[in-house]
Design a protein around this motif. Structure first.
Motif, short mmCIF file in Angstrom:
data_model
loop_
_atom_site.label_atom_id
_atom_site.label_comp_id
_atom_site.label_asym_id
_atom_site.label_seq_id
_atom_site.Cartn_x
_atom_site.Cartn_y
_atom_site.Cartn_z
N ALA A 82 -30.05 30.14 -57.09
CA ALA A 82 -28.77 29.78 -56.86
C ALA A 82 -28.21 28.66 -57.77
CB ALA A 82 -28.56 29.37 -55.37
N THR A 83 -26.87 28.79 -58.00
CA THR A 83 -26.23 27.84 -58.93
C THR A 83 -24.63 27.58 -58.26
OG1 THR A 83 -25.72 27.23 -61.04
CG2 THR A 83 -25.74 29.42 -60.57
N ASP A 84 -24.27 26.47 -58.82
CA ASP A 84 -22.61 26.43 -58.55
C ASP A 84 -21.82 26.64 -59.80
OD1 ASP A 84 -22.20 22.86 -58.51
OD2 ASP A 84 -23.29 24.12 -59.56
N GLN A 85 -22.75 26.94 -60.84
CA GLN A 85 -21.93 27.30 -62.43
C GLN A 85 -21.58 28.59 -62.64
OE1 GLN A 85 -21.34 24.59 -64.36
NE2 GLN A 85 -22.02 23.60 -62.44
N PHE A 86 -20.26 28.87 -62.84
CA PHE A 86 -20.07 30.43 -63.05
C PHE A 86 -20.37 30.79 -64.33
CE2 PHE A 86 -17.76 32.60 -59.80
CZ PHE A 86 -17.38 31.37 -58.80
N HIS A 87 -20.58 30.05 -65.57
CA HIS A 87 -20.98 30.48 -66.67
C HIS A 87 -22.35 31.17 -66.71
CE1 HIS A 87 -23.69 27.29 -67.51
NE2 HIS A 87 -23.06 26.34 -66.91
N HIS A 88 -23.16 30.99 -65.83
CA HIS A 88 -24.50 31.59 -65.88
C HIS A 88 -24.13 33.32 -65.66
CE1 HIS A 88 -26.80 28.05 -66.32
NE2 HIS A 88 -26.24 27.50 -65.04
N LEU A 89 -22.87 33.62 -65.31
CA LEU A 89 -22.60 35.07 -65.02
C LEU A 89 -22.74 35.96 -66.29
CD1 LEU A 89 -19.47 35.15 -62.77
CD2 LEU A 89 -21.90 36.09 -62.38
N SER A 90 -22.77 35.11 -67.59
CA SER A 90 -22.36 35.97 -68.74
C SER A 90 -23.58 36.97 -69.01
CB SER A 90 -22.55 34.99 -70.01
OG SER A 90 -23.85 34.08 -69.88
N ASP A 91 -24.68 36.98 -68.29
CA ASP A 91 -25.81 38.21 -68.49
C ASP A 91 -25.70 39.22 -67.34
OD1 ASP A 91 -29.00 36.33 -67.53
OD2 ASP A 91 -26.89 36.51 -66.64
N ARG A 92 -25.06 39.05 -66.36
CA ARG A 92 -25.15 39.63 -65.19
C ARG A 92 -24.52 41.11 -65.31
NH1 ARG A 92 -29.04 37.76 -62.15
NH2 ARG A 92 -29.92 36.40 -64.21
N VAL A 118 -12.60 35.92 -58.47
CA VAL A 118 -12.51 37.04 -59.60
C VAL A 118 -11.94 36.43 -60.80
CG1 VAL A 118 -12.47 38.78 -57.67
CG2 VAL A 118 -10.32 37.70 -58.52
N LYS A 119 -11.03 35.32 -60.74
CA LYS A 119 -10.91 34.85 -61.88
C LYS A 119 -12.10 34.26 -62.87
CE LYS A 119 -7.23 31.85 -64.07
NZ LYS A 119 -8.13 30.71 -64.59
N SER A 120 -12.93 33.30 -62.06
CA SER A 120 -14.21 32.93 -62.79
C SER A 120 -14.89 34.00 -63.13
CB SER A 120 -14.77 31.92 -61.70
OG SER A 120 -13.97 30.86 -61.24
N ILE A 121 -14.98 34.95 -62.41
CA ILE A 121 -16.03 36.33 -62.95
C ILE A 121 -15.37 36.77 -64.47
CG2 ILE A 121 -16.77 38.36 -62.30
CD1 ILE A 121 -16.63 37.75 -59.33
N ALA A 122 -13.97 37.00 -64.19
CA ALA A 122 -13.41 37.61 -65.38
C ALA A 122 -13.60 36.84 -66.68
CB ALA A 122 -12.06 37.45 -65.20
N GLU A 123 -13.61 35.24 -66.38
CA GLU A 123 -13.83 34.43 -67.54
C GLU A 123 -15.23 34.32 -68.14
OE1 GLU A 123 -9.92 31.44 -66.08
OE2 GLU A 123 -11.98 31.11 -65.51
N ASN A 124 -16.28 34.99 -67.21
CA ASN A 124 -17.57 34.65 -67.75
C ASN A 124 -18.32 35.83 -68.09
OD1 ASN A 124 -18.10 31.55 -67.65
ND2 ASN A 124 -16.73 31.87 -65.80
N MET A 125 -17.80 37.04 -67.32
CA MET A 125 -18.59 38.23 -67.27
C MET A 125 -18.84 38.77 -68.79
SD MET A 125 -15.93 41.10 -65.59
CE MET A 125 -14.49 41.53 -66.55
N LYS A 126 -19.86 39.70 -68.77
CA LYS A 126 -20.41 40.46 -70.19
C LYS A 126 -19.41 41.69 -70.15
CE LYS A 126 -24.35 42.72 -69.94
NZ LYS A 126 -25.75 42.96 -69.73
N GLU A 127 -19.52 42.29 -71.41
CA GLU A 127 -18.77 43.66 -71.69
C GLU A 127 -19.63 44.58 -70.88
OE1 GLU A 127 -16.46 43.70 -73.67
OE2 GLU A 127 -16.10 45.63 -73.63
N GLY A 128 -18.72 45.37 -70.04
CA GLY A 128 -19.50 46.40 -69.12
C GLY A 128 -20.06 46.08 -67.99
#
Ligand code: SAJ
Length: 437
Positions: A82-92, A118-128
């Motif tokens: 678990a984390t409170d940091q959204f930037h870790h989403l980049s490899d999900r 959803v905004k935080s997801i959009a800013e950090n998520m990977k392609e695809g």
């Protein structure tokens, strides 16, 4: 990465998942995905919950069979972090959204948490990446709110740069893991291909039907199923009020009505609480607020159900026309029997009404901290006691002891838990909701 590649990673379980919001829905699904072999990242804004979960402990109150063990194993095996940091989403690869979606006093959905997630997801998520909203939402939310936020914040196009789905949760406190495993799910995708990949993903944790569809169908199924229940309960409550006026017993009427095929009449009661039933009808009704139709039945049913604590006051006033200064024992603060969940508690609604009429209230609930303890002590000196929640602990109370402790032995049974004869033989003035026979 396209859907085919994502499908392969789901099938061989090399896909990395994330769950946003580790509450009573997100945490069990994160634990189950980890238990199924996925690498899961949980994102939770409350730091204390993050720490507790990373120590293998569940912050969810109440008894949730199997959750503590599954969570501890998932954390120990490093499958869940678990984390409170959204930037870790980049490899999900797959990101589930389980944030709260409350309605405000005007019964309009408040989406601060959803919009921000959803905004935080959009800013950090990977392609695809495949984003799946599991929170219960007003039909139309995926298309009109979630989609534009993600496309604007990511600069990606849905169906190309990312994929988007809705799979409404169907959990119940006390049975979180069992419901996740056993309840069928609807997977609404931005395209049939996305829905099919969603199905492949959920097959790793769901043993029941996984039905494919589009966003609006998935959004409607969840809100309609809970609105259906609310309307059914309201019908039972209105029949109870009619029976009282006509000198009948709604419980006998209900028993006989149910003998007629397809008449599964639900139970009248002292109120309708919880996190789903009082909220989801408003999500459904709000979906056509700006359209040309006027929904009448749904708000009317909500009106009947939210008036039931007030009806309990009416029953009390039959005994005490002026409640000022009277001491009333409220039995049951949890919204549901044998649960400690007090969201939208009918017992608390009753307390407010009694306070307003000048009565003093004593609250008791064997499952809720602060209100536990000896029920007979709680009844001491009371002018009446009201059963609001049918906890099984209350089923075999000693009516004699009640009578000897109360100032005046008046009992209101708001859930048809007790037998009139037993109570009256003990010298109790027994009033049962819906029964004026
Ligand atoms: N209630 C009545 N009369 C009834 C049934 C319920 O007054 O005949 C009251 C309860 O006392 C409570 C409230 O309604 O205050 C809600 O009770 P519930 O049994 O519907 O329990 P919930 O709120 O936990 O509803 C959940 C929902 N599940 C999900 O949202 C995934 C609902 O869809 C389920 O139908 C319900 O559990 C269930 O079947 O137990």
């Amino acid at each position: 990465m396209g859907l085919e590649a994502l499908r392969k990673k789901i099938d061989d379980q090399s896909c990395k998942a994330a769950v946003i919001g580790l509450g009573y829905v997100g945490l069990p699904v994160a634990a189950m995905l980890a238990d199924a072999g996925f690498d899961v990242l949980g994102i939770e804004i409350k730091k204390d919950r993050v720490e507790m979960i990373n120590s293998g402990k569940s912050p969810i109150e109440g008894d949730e069979p199997g959750l503590e063990v599954m969570l501890a194993k998932a954390v120990q095996s490093k499958k869940l972090k678990a984390t409170d940091q959204f930037h870790h989403l980049s490899d999900r690869d797959v990101i589930l959204v389980n944030v709260e979606t409350p309605v405000n006093k005007e019964h309009v959905p408040e989406y601060q948490a959803l919009r921000s997630a959803v905004k935080s997801i959009a800013e950090n998520m990977k392609e695809g990446a495949l984003v799946i909203v599991e929170s219960t939402i007003m039909p139309g939310t995926m298309n009109n709110i979630v989609l534009p936020i993600i496309e604007d914040a990511s600069g990606k196009k849905c169906g190309e740069g990312f994929f988007l789905g809705n799979c409404p949760e169907r959990v119940m406190p006390g049975r979180l893991l069992a419901n996740l495993r056993e309840m069928s799910r609807v997977v609404g995708g931005d395209s049939p291909e996305t829905a099919s990949v969603m199905k492949a993903f959920y097959e790793h944790i769901v043993d029941a039907d996984i039905d494919e569809g589009d966003w609006i169908t998935a959004e409607l199924v969840k809100t309609v199923e809970n609105t259906y229940r609310d309307v059914q309960i309201a019908f039972a409550n209105e029949v109870a009020l009619i029976c009282e006026e006509l000198g009948a017993d709604v419980w006998r009427v209900r028993e006989l009505v149910r003998k007629s095929p397809g008449r599964e009449m639900l139970k009248p009661g002292a109120g309708v609480g919880g996190h789903c039933i009082p909220k989801d009808p408003w999500l459904l009704a709000s979906s056509v607020r700006e359209k040309d139709i006027e929904v009448k039945l749904i708000p009317a049913a909500r009106g009947v159900n939210s008036s039931m604590p007030g009806h309990i006051v009416t029953l009390l006033k039959k005994e005490y026309p002026d409640l000022k200064g009277k001491k009333i024992l409220i039995m049951g603060i949890a919204y549901l029997e044998n649960s400690d969940d007090t969201r939208n508690s009918p017992g608390e609604a009753l307390e407010k009404l009694l306070d307003h009429s000048g009565a003093k209230t004593v609250k008791h609930d064997p499952y809720v901290e602060n209100f536990k303890g000896d029920i007979y002590k709680a009844a001491k000196g009371c002018d009446a006691a009201v059963l609001v929640t049918a906890h099984s602990d209350y089923a075999d109370v000693d009516f004699e002891k009640f009578k000897n402790n109360m100032k005046k032995p008046v009992l209101i049974d708001g859930r048809n838990l007790w037998e009139r004869e037993k109570a009256e033989n003990a010298g109790i003035t027994f009033i049962r909701l819906g029964d004026a026979s």
